[in-house]
Design a protein around this motif. Structure first.
Motif, PDB file in Angstrom:
ATOM      1  N   ILE A 195       0.357   8.920  -6.105  1.00  0.00           N
ATOM      2  CA  ILE A 195       1.276   8.225  -7.627  1.00  0.00           C
ATOM      3  C   ILE A 195       2.854   7.882  -6.633  1.00  0.00           C
ATOM      4  O   ILE A 195       2.883   6.299  -7.135  1.00  0.00           O
ATOM      5  CB  ILE A 195       2.059   9.733  -7.888  1.00  0.00           C
ATOM      6  CG1 ILE A 195       1.243  10.931  -8.394  1.00  0.00           C
ATOM      7  CG2 ILE A 195       3.881   9.563  -8.567  1.00  0.00           C
ATOM      8  CD1 ILE A 195       1.142   9.349 -10.324  1.00  0.00           C
ATOM      9  N   ASN A 196       3.198   7.398  -5.447  1.00  0.00           N
ATOM     10  CA  ASN A 196       4.332   6.953  -4.433  1.00  0.00           C
ATOM     11  C   ASN A 196       3.444   5.576  -4.378  1.00  0.00           C
ATOM     12  O   ASN A 196       4.102   5.039  -4.832  1.00  0.00           O
ATOM     13  CB  ASN A 196       4.385   7.826  -3.384  1.00  0.00           C
ATOM     14  CG  ASN A 196       5.680   8.835  -3.084  1.00  0.00           C
ATOM     15  OD1 ASN A 196       6.364   8.214  -3.128  1.00  0.00           O
ATOM     16  ND2 ASN A 196       5.014  10.556  -3.448  1.00  0.00           N
ATOM     17  N   VAL A 215       7.043   0.432   2.206  1.00  0.00           N
ATOM     18  CA  VAL A 215       6.612   1.633   2.276  1.00  0.00           C
ATOM     19  C   VAL A 215       4.830   1.653   1.743  1.00  0.00           C
ATOM     20  O   VAL A 215       4.214   2.321   2.153  1.00  0.00           O
ATOM     21  CB  VAL A 215       7.458   1.278   0.358  1.00  0.00           C
ATOM     22  CG1 VAL A 215       6.782   3.257  -0.096  1.00  0.00           C
ATOM     23  CG2 VAL A 215       8.155   1.776   0.936  1.00  0.00           C
ATOM     24  N   GLU A 216       4.650   0.359   1.107  1.00  0.00           N
ATOM     25  CA  GLU A 216       3.286   0.278   1.251  1.00  0.00           C
ATOM     26  C   GLU A 216       1.971   0.544   2.384  1.00  0.00           C
ATOM     27  O   GLU A 216       1.212   1.603   2.432  1.00  0.00           O
ATOM     28  CB  GLU A 216       2.744  -0.612   0.705  1.00  0.00           C
ATOM     29  CG  GLU A 216       1.367  -1.317  -0.219  1.00  0.00           C
ATOM     30  CD  GLU A 216       1.361  -2.402  -0.913  1.00  0.00           C
ATOM     31  OE1 GLU A 216      -0.387  -2.160  -1.081  1.00  0.00           O
ATOM     32  OE2 GLU A 216       1.810  -3.135  -1.246  1.00  0.00           O
ATOM     33  N   SER A 217       2.598   0.155   3.090  1.00  0.00           N
ATOM     34  CA  SER A 217       2.046   0.182   5.049  1.00  0.00           C
ATOM     35  C   SER A 217       1.831   1.685   4.913  1.00  0.00           C
ATOM     36  O   SER A 217       1.152   1.813   5.569  1.00  0.00           O
ATOM     37  CB  SER A 217       2.475  -1.033   5.480  1.00  0.00           C
ATOM     38  OG  SER A 217       2.290  -2.600   5.178  1.00  0.00           O
ATOM     39  N   HIS A 267       7.559  14.925  -9.664  1.00  0.00           N
ATOM     40  CA  HIS A 267       6.416  14.672  -9.657  1.00  0.00           C
ATOM     41  C   HIS A 267       5.662  16.051  -9.570  1.00  0.00           C
ATOM     42  O   HIS A 267       5.965  17.251  -8.470  1.00  0.00           O
ATOM     43  CB  HIS A 267       6.528  14.193  -7.488  1.00  0.00           C
ATOM     44  CG  HIS A 267       5.559  13.802  -7.768  1.00  0.00           C
ATOM     45  ND1 HIS A 267       5.339  12.519  -6.360  1.00  0.00           N
ATOM     46  CD2 HIS A 267       4.339  13.895  -8.470  1.00  0.00           C
ATOM     47  CE1 HIS A 267       3.557  12.487  -6.693  1.00  0.00           C
ATOM     48  NE2 HIS A 267       3.220  12.754  -7.643  1.00  0.00           N
ATOM     49  N   VAL A 268       4.780  16.267 -10.007  1.00  0.00           N
ATOM     50  CA  VAL A 268       3.840  17.513 -10.483  1.00  0.00           C
ATOM     51  C   VAL A 268       2.970  17.030  -9.220  1.00  0.00           C
ATOM     52  O   VAL A 268       1.873  16.121  -9.761  1.00  0.00           O
ATOM     53  CB  VAL A 268       4.262  18.214 -11.706  1.00  0.00           C
ATOM     54  CG1 VAL A 268       3.149  18.819 -11.316  1.00  0.00           C
ATOM     55  CG2 VAL A 268       5.495  18.318 -12.596  1.00  0.00           C
ATOM     56  N   ALA A 320       5.537   2.106  -6.420  1.00  0.00           N
ATOM     57  CA  ALA A 320       5.921   1.603  -5.084  1.00  0.00           C
ATOM     58  C   ALA A 320       5.504  -0.461  -5.406  1.00  0.00           C
ATOM     59  O   ALA A 320       5.736  -0.867  -5.401  1.00  0.00           O
ATOM     60  CB  ALA A 320       6.116   1.584  -3.524  1.00  0.00           C
ATOM     61  N   LEU A 321       4.496  -0.068  -5.535  1.00  0.00           N
ATOM     62  CA  LEU A 321       3.369  -1.718  -6.475  1.00  0.00           C
ATOM     63  C   LEU A 321       4.181  -1.481  -7.262  1.00  0.00           C
ATOM     64  O   LEU A 321       4.168  -2.992  -7.839  1.00  0.00           O
ATOM     65  CB  LEU A 321       1.800  -1.774  -6.422  1.00  0.00           C
ATOM     66  CG  LEU A 321       1.469  -0.937  -5.352  1.00  0.00           C
ATOM     67  CD1 LEU A 321       0.162  -0.946  -5.284  1.00  0.00           C
ATOM     68  CD2 LEU A 321       0.950  -1.771  -3.972  1.00  0.00           C
TER      69      LEU A 321
END
Length: 296
Positions: free
Chosen positions: A126-127, A173-175, A100-101, A131-132
């Motif tokens: 990005i994360n 993760v999202e939360s 990841h840049v 995740a989505l």
């Protein structure tokens, strides 16, 4: 094994890719300069080869290599199709690990898709999109498994149960990403290795991330690093050189790189009892200098 270089548009992904692989991918000061992935191969830094080359007066040194893929920039909403997001996410699914840049520098001459430089925000973007995208993939597969439960096969019920747990974890993760405070964000950055620098470190870290190690062969003709997955046994490691080596494997004569260098020569290492004869169940270690005995 492939490492995908990802990030927001126009943060320097292709510049990093070119610096690592010297592949000559187009770099420009506008979003989505890269559409189709660029692919490049680079050597894995390994100073042990140079040392062995001098010891054996070798004519050729061949390092291990790793493949990098320069993937077009993702934007907020990529998982819902923004910025050709679905296409770019499909490219990410084809790699084995992600580099990841993140942009951490100010330069008014270089545009930023969000108009401001905020590396923590960009990491979260990005994360979250990744995740989505994973969440959507898992949800579809779970729904398919649940429909197949009516066939009576236990495997579908087991699959649905596992996928339900994964889906719940991805939702969490999202939360977490949405609710981080500043201290947590700083820790998050450190965990992602944003304090490290150096192209060699990126390559070496990527190699390790993929679960790869190198064993070495050395002689006057060539010193070479051979790439294997950690946990590979001697016959399968021999097969990386040639399939006949695996088929007719007899034994492996092994000395660790450190012991060989300490002894000064293979002859001296043998005299000190540092060269071992290993059989089919031996698990090859990183830095093993190996001579395979075989018969076909």
């Amino acid at each position: 094994m492939k490492l995908g270089v990802v990030g927001l548009p126009n943060v320097g992904k292709s510049t990093l890719f070119n610096a690592i692989t010297k592949a000559g991918a187009e770099c420009a000061n506008y979003p989505f300069c890269t559409i189709e992935p660029n692919v490049g191969i680079t050597a894995v830094p390994d100073e042990r080869l140079s040392v062995l080359g001098k010891m054996y007066n070798t004519k050729k040194i061949t390092p291990a290599v790793i493949e990098f893929v320069d993937i077009a920039g993702l934007v907020k909403g990529a998982s819902a199709g923004e910025g050709l997001g679905n296409k770019f996410l499909s490219h990410i699914r084809e790699v084995d690990a992600i580099v990841h840049v993140v942009r951490c520098f100010e330069d008014s001459a270089i545009t930023h898709v969000e108009n401001t430089v905020d590396p923590v925000r960009d990491i979260e973007t990005i994360n979250l999109e990744l995740a989505l995208a994973d969440l959507e993939t898992v949800r579809k597969r779970r729904e398919k498994a649940e429909k197949n439960i009516k066939t009576g096969e236990k495997k579908y019920a087991d699959e649905a149960a596992v996928l339900l747990k994964i889906e719940a974890a991805l939702n969490e993760v999202e939360s977490e990403l949405a609710g981080m405070d500043e201290n947590e964000r700083q820790y998050f950055m450190q965990e992602l290795g944003l304090n490290s620098s150096g192209l060699d470190e990126v390559v070496s870290a990527g190699y390790k991330l993929l679960g790869l190690i190198s064993y070495l062969t050395a002689g006057e003709k060539e010193c070479r690093a051979w790439t294997i997955t950690k946990g590979t046994k001697a016959p399968q490691a021999a097969g990386k050189i040639h399939t006949d080596f695996e088929k007719g494997f007899i034994r492996a004569e092994v000395v660790s790189y450190a012991e060989l260098v300490k002894a000064g020569s293979l002859v001296a290492a043998k005299e000190k009892g540092k060269v071992r004869s290993e059989g089919k169940e031996y698990v090859v270690e990183d830095g093993d200098v190996v001579l395979f005995r075989f018969n076909v």
